[in-house]
Design a protein around this motif. Structure first.
Motif, PDB file in Angstrom:
ATOM      1  N   ILE A 172       0.815  -1.221   0.000  1.00 41.31           N
ATOM      2  CA  ILE A 172       0.000   0.000   0.000  1.00 41.31           C
ATOM      3  C   ILE A 172       0.849   1.272   0.000  1.00 41.31           C
ATOM      4  O   ILE A 172       0.311   2.373  -0.024  1.00 41.31           O
ATOM      5  CB  ILE A 172      -0.995   0.020   1.180  1.00 41.31           C
ATOM      6  CG1 ILE A 172      -0.291   0.112   2.521  1.00 41.31           C
ATOM      7  CG2 ILE A 172      -1.935  -1.163   1.102  1.00 41.31           C
ATOM      8  CD1 ILE A 172      -1.217   0.403   3.690  1.00 41.31           C
ATOM      9  N   HIS A 228     -12.875   1.358   4.167  1.00 41.81           N
ATOM     10  CA  HIS A 228     -12.029   2.500   3.837  1.00 41.81           C
ATOM     11  C   HIS A 228     -12.591   3.849   4.275  1.00 41.81           C
ATOM     12  O   HIS A 228     -11.828   4.714   4.708  1.00 41.81           O
ATOM     13  CB  HIS A 228     -11.719   2.516   2.337  1.00 41.81           C
ATOM     14  CG  HIS A 228     -10.755   1.444   1.947  1.00 41.81           C
ATOM     15  ND1 HIS A 228      -9.429   1.481   2.291  1.00 41.81           N
ATOM     16  CD2 HIS A 228     -10.942   0.283   1.275  1.00 41.81           C
ATOM     17  CE1 HIS A 228      -8.817   0.408   1.824  1.00 41.81           C
ATOM     18  NE2 HIS A 228      -9.722  -0.338   1.202  1.00 41.81           N
ATOM     19  N   HIS A 234      -4.106   2.835  -0.496  1.00 43.39           N
ATOM     20  CA  HIS A 234      -4.774   1.556  -0.262  1.00 43.39           C
ATOM     21  C   HIS A 234      -6.239   1.629  -0.693  1.00 43.39           C
ATOM     22  O   HIS A 234      -6.765   0.707  -1.328  1.00 43.39           O
ATOM     23  CB  HIS A 234      -4.655   1.191   1.217  1.00 43.39           C
ATOM     24  CG  HIS A 234      -5.130  -0.179   1.548  1.00 43.39           C
ATOM     25  ND1 HIS A 234      -5.497  -0.549   2.810  1.00 43.39           N
ATOM     26  CD2 HIS A 234      -5.312  -1.301   0.783  1.00 43.39           C
ATOM     27  CE1 HIS A 234      -5.867  -1.812   2.817  1.00 43.39           C
ATOM     28  NE2 HIS A 234      -5.769  -2.289   1.598  1.00 43.39           N
ATOM     29  N   ASP A 289      -7.790  -0.670  -3.657  1.00 42.91           N
ATOM     30  CA  ASP A 289      -8.904  -1.581  -3.405  1.00 42.91           C
ATOM     31  C   ASP A 289     -10.111  -1.264  -4.280  1.00 42.91           C
ATOM     32  O   ASP A 289     -10.748  -2.173  -4.810  1.00 42.91           O
ATOM     33  CB  ASP A 289      -9.321  -1.517  -1.921  1.00 42.91           C
ATOM     34  CG  ASP A 289      -8.692  -2.616  -1.096  1.00 42.91           C
ATOM     35  OD1 ASP A 289      -7.797  -3.321  -1.602  1.00 42.91           O
ATOM     36  OD2 ASP A 289      -9.099  -2.764   0.068  1.00 42.91           O
TER      37      ASP A 289
END
Length: 134
Positions: free
Chosen positions: A31, A104, A87, A91
């Protein structure tokens, strides 16, 4: 009393995160934004920073050291925020959306809370619990 309890909880969380950064760096490397130079070294240094910050925050003898650790951990949380954003982007670009918005979005709001929590538990600020008399 609540401040002290949360200070130890936060120190414990940063201690565990520091250990994870050093023992299993692979998830953190995935990430890390591509523009970060020497990502392996950066991940190791972030682990060390978390461990030192946790130790400084947990100790009770020196208010100056505790405050310095709190400021360091607050700055750390700001500095690693791009990895959280990266990240999130990675995703959401996956066909299955990885961990998804339910993970998130709250994470994006927790990061500023971690900044404040480090400063509050470390005794750097009393906001929003202080009331100024005029």
């Amino acid at each position: 009393m609540l401040r002290q309890i949360l200070r130890y909880v936060l120190a414990g969380l940063y201690f565990l995160a520091g250990i994870l950064h050093l023992v299993t760096p692979a998830p953190f490397l995935t990430i890390t934004p591509g523009w970060v130079p020497f990502p392996g070294a950066v991940i190791a240094l972030t682990g060390i920073a978390e461990l030192l910050g946790a130790a400084g925050l947990a100790q009770g003898a020196s208010l100056q050291l505790r405050r310095a650790a709190a400021i360091g951990l607050a700055l750390y949380a700001v500095c690693v925020f791009p990895a959280n954003i990266n990240h999130f982007i990675q995703d959401m670009a996956r066909p299955d959306h990885g961990l998804g918005l339910a993970y998130h979005v709250p994470r994006m709001f927790v990061q500023p809370l971690l900044v404040w929590l480090a400063l509050w538990t470390g005794g750097v600020t009393d906001w929003p619990f202080c009331v100024r008399k005029r």
